[in-house]
Design an enzyme around this catalytic site. Structure first.
Site, short mmCIF file in Angstrom:
data_model
loop_
_atom_site.label_atom_id
_atom_site.label_comp_id
_atom_site.label_asym_id
_atom_site.label_seq_id
_atom_site.Cartn_x
_atom_site.Cartn_y
_atom_site.Cartn_z
N GLY A 187 55.94 -110.94 18.71
CA GLY A 187 56.53 -110.12 19.77
C GLY A 187 58.03 -109.89 19.66
N GLY A 189 59.68 -108.58 16.92
CA GLY A 189 60.07 -107.57 15.94
C GLY A 189 60.63 -106.30 16.57
N CYS A 192 57.97 -103.69 17.31
CA CYS A 192 56.82 -104.38 17.89
C CYS A 192 56.60 -103.97 19.33
CB CYS A 192 57.14 -105.87 17.82
SG CYS A 192 56.03 -106.88 18.73
P1 5GP Z 1 62.32 -107.06 12.68
O1 5GP Z 1 63.07 -107.75 11.58
O2 5GP Z 1 62.21 -105.59 12.43
O3 5GP Z 1 62.84 -107.39 14.03
O4 5GP Z 1 60.84 -107.67 12.65
C1 5GP Z 1 60.02 -107.65 11.51
C2 5GP Z 1 58.72 -108.34 11.85
O5 5GP Z 1 58.04 -107.65 12.91
C3 5GP Z 1 57.69 -108.36 10.73
O6 5GP Z 1 57.96 -109.29 9.73
C4 5GP Z 1 56.40 -108.64 11.50
O7 5GP Z 1 56.23 -110.01 11.76
C5 5GP Z 1 56.64 -107.94 12.83
N1 5GP Z 1 55.91 -106.67 12.89
C6 5GP Z 1 55.83 -105.69 11.98
N2 5GP Z 1 55.08 -104.66 12.41
C7 5GP Z 1 54.67 -105.00 13.63
C8 5GP Z 1 53.84 -104.34 14.60
O8 5GP Z 1 53.37 -103.22 14.44
N3 5GP Z 1 53.60 -105.03 15.74
C9 5GP Z 1 54.12 -106.28 15.97
N4 5GP Z 1 53.81 -106.91 17.09
N5 5GP Z 1 54.93 -106.91 15.10
C10 5GP Z 1 55.19 -106.27 13.94
#
Ligand code: 5GP
Length: 369
Positions: A187, A189, A192
């Site tokens: 949650g 990301g 996300c």
């Molecule tokens: P960020 O670095 O962009 O904040 O987060 C990356 C992480 O978000 C990824 O490694 C993965 O764990 C998570 N993530 C990627 N795509 C999705 C998605 O569609 N839904 C959710 N809940 N998490 C995602």
């Protein structure tokens, strides 16, 4: 009875690392950014524990090679085929880039095919040891996840296996029977929607503290995944005892991320020759792996029992990834000098964390050029 745990759980924006006297170094150049990781199931790897996310946009070959060349760790997204990965391994060999820290991702669906893919990589492309596997699921609590993890460990006893994602300490010990690294974060990301769509998730700071404590007690490691907004958040994760940090959005605006640069024109308030001046801004597309777009692209559409838990975004274009990678190494080295740590490994021993109400001064942020 439903319980409410009333202790406040914290996120990166709730804390700062307090500078202090210690074995303070004169220069950032004296900081050792490399760490030797001795994994629970017998393997050793060396590097700076920063990963790109195993997402279709940033878990690509170009970004993976850039991180590996800088001594970091890298993942490839799970939609690459054996021959594509094989060609990538060969191109790394030709460019003298070590793939020792490269993780190939598999999902939980079609486990037989996924395991066969890993075996084919080994037989056709001498993937061989050292080889590292990332078993990725948005929700690693489902029973099938543990089954697949146990099978992969049985088939690849000499691999480093990273498994996740989870968002509570209780499941860590169970997974570490088979995995070396637990990927923590649900949650957080930037792409996300899980918290909006399901109400589920745990703030990263509290999660890292809880999971690292449990994992380290049995020589396991953790990777803090999601929610990195600035390099300072990577520093915070290391100070809190995360062994690895994974970031997606941080790399998603770069030249090297998948997709073209998108140009957009905006009218401004400035009048030139009687007409509003137009400003051009550049973007790249970034989408969550559970977004409707990703489901359409990779799973033949959105199944009728599911809801999208990922965003589709246009985020500002940020230029070459090299600049960001240098910011990462420079920022971590500088953090070490603020707290008197001679190496990244020692950050958690040296750091004092303070809870804050106001982390940043944003007064001139909108004037950034
Ligand atoms: P960020 O670095 O962009 O904040 O987060 C990356 C992480 O978000 C990824 O490694 C993965 O764990 C998570 N993530 C990627 N795509 C999705 C998605 O569609 N839904 C959710 N809940 N998490 C995602």
């Amino acid at each position: 009875m439903t319980q409410i745990l009333s202790e406040v759980n914290l996120d990166y924006s709730d804390i700062l690392i307090r500078p202090k006297m210690g074995i303070n170094l004169n220069s950032r150049r004296d900081v050792n950014l490399t760490r030797v990781f001795k994994f629970k199931h017998g393997q050793t790897r060396t590097g700076l524990g920063v990963f790109n996310a195993n997402m279709a946009t940033v878990g690509n070959f170009v970004i993976a090679k850039k991180l590996l060349a800088r001594g970091m760790f890298a993942t490839l997204h799970k939609h690459y085929g054996v021959d594509e990965i094989g060609a990538f391994l060969e191109s790394c060999r030709a460019d003298n880039v070590s793939c020792d820290n490269l993780f190939v991702t598999i999902g939980l669906k079609n486990a037989d095919l996924e395991i066969q893919k890993l075996k084919d990589l080994e037989s056709k492309y001498k993937w061989g040891a050292p080889r590292n596997i990332c078993i990725d699921a948005p929700n690693f609590y489902i029973p099938n996840a543990l089954d697949v993890l146990a099978r992969v460990r049985y088939e690849f006893p000499d691999s480093v296996i990273m498994a996740g994602n989870i968002a509570s300490g209780d499941i860590c010990l169970k997974l570490l029977d088979y995995a070396d690294i637990i990927k923590c974060g649900i949650g957080s990301g930037s792409a996300c929607l899980t918290r909006r769509q399901t109400g589920c998730g745990t703030p990263m700071v509290s999660l890292i503290l809880e999971c690292a404590d449990i994992a380290h007690s049995v020589n396991g490691h953790i990777c803090a995944d999601g929610g990195i907004v600035d390099v300072g958040d990577i520093c915070k994760a290391f100070c809190l005892n995360a062994d690895f940090v994974m970031a997606g959005g941080m790399f998603a605006g770069t030249d090297e991320a998948a997709g073209d640069i998108i140009e957009k024109h905006f009218e401004t308030n400035e009048i030139i020759d009687g007409a509003r001046a137009v400003q051009t801004k550049y973007f790249k597309a970034y989408y969550g792996m559970s977004s409707e777009y990703a489901n359409n692209k990779f799973a033949g559409g959105m199944a009728d029992y599911k809801t999208s838990e990922g965003r589709e975004l246009l985020i500002p274009y940020t230029g070459p990834i090299d600049k960001i990678l240098q910011d990462i190494t420079g920022g971590i080295a500088s953090c070490c000098t603020y707290v008197g740590a001679t190496s990244v490994k020692h950050l958690s021993k040296c750091a004092t964390i303070i809870q804050v109400h106001n982390q940043l001064n944003r007064v001139f942020e909108k004037y950034s050029v």
